[in-house]
Design a protein around this motif. Sequence first.
Motif, PDB file in Angstrom:
ATOM      1  N   UNK A   1      80.470  31.152  93.252  1.00 35.19           N
ATOM      2  CA  UNK A   1      80.501  30.068  94.233  1.00 35.19           C
ATOM      3  C   UNK A   1      81.899  29.474  94.335  1.00 35.19           C
ATOM      4  N   UNK A   2      82.189  28.877  95.472  1.00 37.26           N
ATOM      5  CA  UNK A   2      83.460  28.163  95.628  1.00 37.26           C
ATOM      6  C   UNK A   2      83.394  26.831  94.885  1.00 37.26           C
TER       7      UNK A   2
ATOM      8  N   UNK B   1      83.328  24.338 109.133  1.00 37.25           N
ATOM      9  CA  UNK B   1      83.891  24.090 107.800  1.00 37.25           C
ATOM     10  C   UNK B   1      82.827  23.970 106.713  1.00 37.25           C
ATOM     11  N   UNK B   2      81.566  24.238 107.066  1.00 35.53           N
ATOM     12  CA  UNK B   2      80.480  24.206 106.085  1.00 35.53           C
ATOM     13  C   UNK B   2      79.679  25.499 106.212  1.00 35.53           C
ATOM     14  N   UNK B   3      79.509  26.203 105.102  1.00 36.03           N
ATOM     15  CA  UNK B   3      78.777  27.463 105.121  1.00 36.03           C
ATOM     16  C   UNK B   3      77.288  27.256 105.309  1.00 36.03           C
ATOM     17  N   UNK B   4      76.591  28.357 105.467  1.00 35.43           N
ATOM     18  CA  UNK B   4      75.138  28.345 105.601  1.00 35.43           C
ATOM     19  C   UNK B   4      74.566  29.528 104.838  1.00 35.43           C
TER      20      UNK B   4
ATOM     21  N   UNK C   1      78.712  33.847 100.388  1.00 33.71           N
ATOM     22  CA  UNK C   1      78.874  33.848  98.944  1.00 33.71           C
ATOM     23  C   UNK C   1      77.899  32.845  98.339  1.00 33.71           C
ATOM     24  N   UNK C   2      77.602  32.901  97.058  1.00 29.38           N
ATOM     25  CA  UNK C   2      76.674  31.944  96.451  1.00 29.38           C
ATOM     26  C   UNK C   2      77.171  30.507  96.613  1.00 29.38           C
ATOM     27  N   UNK C   3      76.243  29.564  96.566  1.00 28.83           N
ATOM     28  CA  UNK C   3      76.598  28.149  96.667  1.00 28.83           C
ATOM     29  C   UNK C   3      75.915  27.374  95.555  1.00 28.83           C
TER      30      UNK C   3
ATOM     31  N   UNK D   1      75.929  24.030  95.719  1.00 27.31           N
ATOM     32  CA  UNK D   1      75.708  22.709  96.320  1.00 27.31           C
ATOM     33  C   UNK D   1      74.226  22.520  96.611  1.00 27.31           C
ATOM     34  N   UNK D   2      73.550  21.773  95.764  1.00 23.64           N
ATOM     35  CA  UNK D   2      72.117  21.544  95.944  1.00 23.64           C
ATOM     36  C   UNK D   2      71.354  22.855  95.917  1.00 23.64           C
ATOM     37  N   UNK D   3      70.497  23.058  96.917  1.00 24.27           N
ATOM     38  CA  UNK D   3      69.764  24.319  97.030  1.00 24.27           C
ATOM     39  C   UNK D   3      70.580  25.381  97.757  1.00 24.27           C
ATOM     40  N   UNK D   4      71.837  25.063  98.044  1.00 25.14           N
ATOM     41  CA  UNK D   4      72.727  25.985  98.735  1.00 25.14           C
ATOM     42  C   UNK D   4      73.283  25.382  99.996  1.00 25.14           C
ATOM     43  N   UNK D   5      74.592  25.182 100.021  1.00 23.49           N
ATOM     44  CA  UNK D   5      75.290  24.639 101.185  1.00 23.49           C
ATOM     45  C   UNK D   5      74.704  23.306 101.647  1.00 23.49           C
ATOM     46  N   UNK D   6      74.346  22.466 100.686  1.00 18.98           N
ATOM     47  CA  UNK D   6      73.838  21.120 100.974  1.00 18.98           C
ATOM     48  C   UNK D   6      75.027  20.178 101.083  1.00 18.98           C
ATOM     49  N   UNK D   7      75.300  19.703 102.319  1.00 17.14           N
ATOM     50  CA  UNK D   7      76.443  18.842 102.551  1.00 17.14           C
ATOM     51  C   UNK D   7      76.393  17.533 101.786  1.00 17.14           C
TER      52      UNK D   7
END
Length: 202
Positions: free
Chosen positions: A135-136, A61-64, A81-83, A85-91
């Motif tokens: 991004x989502x 449920x979390x991208x990378x 896809x782009x993120x 969240x932080x530097x990218x996909x940072x939970x």
Amino acid sequence: MSTRTTVRTAGVAVRAMLVFTLVLGVGYALLITGVAQLALPWQANGSPVHDAAGDTVGSAIVGQSFTDAEGDALPQYFQSRPSAAGDGYDGGASSGSNYGPENEDLISAIESRQAAIAEREGVAIADIPADAVTASGSGLDPHFSPAYALLQVPRVAAARGLDESTVRSLVEAHIQQRDLGYLGEPRVNVVELNLALDALSS
């Protein structure tokens, strides 16, 4: 109110606080955790995904991001896809960009992403789906559209020395249809797809 009454009232309040802390703060949490572990253990433990060796490599449920140390796309993997969240996909930093559709920074970022994808995939900008450059809302969504997945098939197949038809079939096998037949859109989980790709190539 007498001192004795005040002390007694304070004692009742303290005891009530301790009891409710134990019942609601500890007991309830343990009960729900136990029920979750019995009824939905995979979800309760973070929906982990494992590689061929059985090692946990992420969550369903979390991208990378599938990039190198410089942030360049790894050609042998499907790109997420782009993120935002932080530097990218940072939970720990779930976030969208919150830019409106006429925001100049968003427009510039989209145009830059379109140019990069067009060059990487060898396609026209008009053929790039919207989710490939936006991004989502959470910045953590592991899903992208089947259109974006299929767009990347020729590159991934060439990088791995596989037939395009083999890689395309893998993508099609990982398309998740609308929930209950009408909720949401068809989608592909990029983490699960890339794990299946590694297993196919090993």
